[in-house]
Each structure stands twice: as structure tokens, then as C-alpha cells.
Design a protein around this motif. Structure first.
Motif, PDB file in Angstrom:
ATOM      1  N   MET A 198       0.837  -1.194   0.000  1.00 44.62           N
ATOM      2  CA  MET A 198       0.000   0.000   0.000  1.00 44.62           C
ATOM      3  C   MET A 198       0.875   1.250   0.000  1.00 44.62           C
ATOM      4  N   THR A 199       0.417   2.292  -0.678  1.00 43.60           N
ATOM      5  CA  THR A 199       1.159   3.541  -0.749  1.00 43.60           C
ATOM      6  C   THR A 199       0.968   4.339   0.529  1.00 43.60           C
ATOM      7  N   ASP A 200       2.071   4.807   1.084  1.00 39.80           N
ATOM      8  CA  ASP A 200       2.026   5.652   2.269  1.00 39.80           C
ATOM      9  C   ASP A 200       1.567   7.041   1.834  1.00 39.80           C
ATOM     10  N   PRO A 201       0.473   7.560   2.380  1.00 36.48           N
ATOM     11  CA  PRO A 201      -0.044   8.854   1.925  1.00 36.48           C
ATOM     12  C   PRO A 201       0.788  10.040   2.373  1.00 36.48           C
ATOM     13  N   ARG A 202       1.720   9.838   3.304  1.00 32.78           N
ATOM     14  CA  ARG A 202       2.523  10.947   3.794  1.00 32.78           C
ATOM     15  C   ARG A 202       3.541  11.402   2.745  1.00 32.78           C
ATOM     16  N   THR A 203       3.810  12.698   2.739  1.00 34.75           N
ATOM     17  CA  THR A 203       4.851  13.231   1.867  1.00 34.75           C
ATOM     18  C   THR A 203       6.211  13.024   2.515  1.00 34.75           C
ATOM     19  N   ALA A 204       7.156  12.532   1.728  1.00 36.30           N
ATOM     20  CA  ALA A 204       8.514  12.299   2.210  1.00 36.30           C
ATOM     21  C   ALA A 204       9.467  13.309   1.584  1.00 36.30           C
ATOM     22  N   LEU A 205      10.407  13.781   2.389  1.00 40.93           N
ATOM     23  CA  LEU A 205      11.471  14.659   1.911  1.00 40.93           C
ATOM     24  C   LEU A 205      12.779  13.879   2.006  1.00 40.93           C
ATOM     25  N   VAL A 206      13.397  13.632   0.851  1.00 41.71           N
ATOM     26  CA  VAL A 206      14.620  12.821   0.790  1.00 41.71           C
ATOM     27  C   VAL A 206      15.844  13.731   0.773  1.00 41.71           C
ATOM     28  N   LEU A 207      16.770  13.490   1.693  1.00 38.78           N
ATOM     29  CA  LEU A 207      18.047  14.194   1.656  1.00 38.78           C
ATOM     30  C   LEU A 207      18.847  13.593   0.506  1.00 38.78           C
ATOM     31  N   PHE A 208      18.922  14.358  -0.586  1.00 39.75           N
ATOM     32  CA  PHE A 208      19.399  13.811  -1.857  1.00 39.75           C
ATOM     33  C   PHE A 208      20.639  14.552  -2.326  1.00 39.75           C
ATOM     34  N   SER A 209      21.786  13.874  -2.214  1.00 42.45           N
ATOM     35  CA  SER A 209      23.059  14.489  -2.615  1.00 42.45           C
ATOM     36  C   SER A 209      23.382  14.244  -4.080  1.00 42.45           C
ATOM     37  N   GLY A 210      22.786  13.196  -4.643  1.00 41.49           N
ATOM     38  CA  GLY A 210      23.150  12.792  -5.996  1.00 41.49           C
ATOM     39  C   GLY A 210      24.128  11.641  -6.002  1.00 41.49           C
TER      40      GLY A 210
END
Length: 240
Positions: free
Chosen positions: A1-13
Motif C-alpha cells: 500500500m502507498t504511504d499517503p505521507r509526503t517524504a522529503l529525501v536528503l538527496f546528494s546525488g
């Protein structure tokens, strides 16, 4: 099931954060990304991360609709108050305290604090980071206990639930390659090899089997070793 919460990913590349981004896109209805410009020696990662985002959208259309806004914060103050091999031109070596001089004191603490502030404004309640205490260089701010304590502090300080997810915490680098393949198959692995950046020295001239980098700094050595182990454990073609 899809988690309805918005996630913020610490994304360096880099490899780890790209794997975490794919992990989040598989689970969350909406995902945003956050990068930091902190005067890092390998600043080229800030350019690579944009290419990785473009490639993810193009190669994985089922993730594209979930992938929202990208943000970059100027944290140059970290470079101003630290004296490390990640923020200045100096040889990478162990310090007297046993930690490598690539350790930037307080970096992950600051990253997650600012990420939580942005997440609060963006109505996101999940922070995703690539911290890992299995294959890591001894950084104390990568330990599971550190991140659990920070999750409590952030939630209390914001008076709002803030979950810190670290899907790589107990994985070896070889297992991180395995996870990437499970999430996106050869297409994601190929994207990571060609476009992500992990080398501490910021070198991208030479392309190795595991990706671009100098080939000898601790980040490259760990990535290369993990890739070789992963390749060695992959099942070969079935006999016919």
C-alpha cells in the motif's frame, strides 16, 4: 500500500541517496528532494543530482508523477566553521581521535534540522536519509541511536510527528547495490553507475565498472568493493 505521507529525501546525488530516493518513490504518494551546498570539495555532486532527477523521471514514468519539487539550501557556514578533508584541499587521513578527517562535525545534525524545517513548511512528515552504520567511516552522526534521538527531538521541537527513515542503516554497500536492483532493475543500476557521484575528491573523468571517481578515496574504495561483492553474488544465466 502507498504511504499517503509526503517524504522529503536528503538527496546528494550519490549512490546511497539515489537508492533512498527510489525506496521512497516506491512507498510514498509524494516525494520531494533536498540538497545542500555546504562548500563541499566534491561540489560537482550538486550538478549530478539534477541529472539523476531528470533521468529518474525519464526512465521510470511510474515514479515521475510522485516526484515533486527539488530544493537546495545554502549551508556554506558548515565549511566556514569546520576544518575537514571534505571542505578543504587536504589529504584524507585518520585523526588522533580515530575518526577520518572527512568527518564534518554536526553535518547530519544540521542537515536533518534544516530538512525538518523545510518539511514542516511543505507539509511533509517523513525525512529519508542514506545514513548507515554498517559500511561507514566511523561517523558518529550516522549511527542508528543518533538518528532515533534526533527523530524524537525534531518531533518535540516542532510539536508535530517527524519520522526519520534510514533504509540503508544496517546494509552493507553490496546490499545497497542489491536493494537498488530490486527497486529499479538494471535500469536503475545503470543510471547510478553512469550519473551518480560519490567520490570525495569530486573526480568524474574516469568511469569504472561501479561508476565515476578517483578510484582510491575511501568513498570510491567502499563503492568499488561493494559493487564487486554484489556482482560476485548475483546468479548467472540459467543453463539451457
Amino acid at each position: 500500500m502507498t504511504d499517503p505521507r509526503t517524504a522529503l529525501v536528503l538527496f546528494s546525488g550519490g549512490q546511497d541517496s539515489t537508492t533512498c530516493l527510489a525506496w521512497a518513490l516506491e512507498r510514498h504518494a509524494r516525494v520531494e528532494t533536498l540538497g545542500f551546498d555546504y562548500g563541499q570539495r566534491h561540489r560537482i555532486e550538486l550538478d549530478c543530482r539534477l541529472t539523476v532527477l531528470d533521468e529518474l523521471r525519464a526512465r521510470f514514468p511510474h515514479w515521475a508523477d510522485r516526484l515533486g519539487d527539488d530544493h537546495v539550501l545554502d549551508l556554506s557556514l558548515i565549511g566556514q566553521i569546520s576544518d575537514t578533508a571534505l571542505t578543504s584541499e587536504r589529504a584524507i587521513e585518520l585523526q588522533a581521535d580515530g575518526l577520518p578527517n572527512t568527518f564534518v562535525p554536526g553535518r547530519n545534525l544540521l542537515f536533518l534540522g534544516f530538512a525538518a524545517t523545510l518539511a514542516y513548511r511543505r507539509s511533509a512528515s517523513v525525512l529519508v536519509g542514506g545514513m548507515c552504520e554498517t559500511d561507514y567511516s566511523g561517523y558518529p552522526d550516522c549511527r542508528d541511536n543518533t538518528l532515533k534521538a534526533l527523530q524524537v527531538a525534531l518531533s518535540l521541537g516542532l510539536d508535530a510527528p517527524m519520522t526519520v527513515e534510514t533504509p540503508l542503516m544496517f546494509l552493507t554497500k553490496a546490499q545497497t547495490w542489491t536493494l537498488a536492483h530490486e527497486l529499479g532493475g538494471d535500469a536503475l543500476v545503470d543510471l547510478m553507475i553512469e550519473h551518480t557521484h560519490t567520490c570525495y575528491l569530486g573526480e568524474r573523468g574516469r568511469r569504472h565498472a561501479w561508476g565515476h571517481g578517483c578510484g582510491h578515496c575511501p568513498a570510491c574504495a567502499l563503492r568499488a568493493s561493494g559493487h564487486a561483492t554484489w556482482i560476485g553474488t548475483r546468479p548467472g544465466p540459467a543453463a539451457g
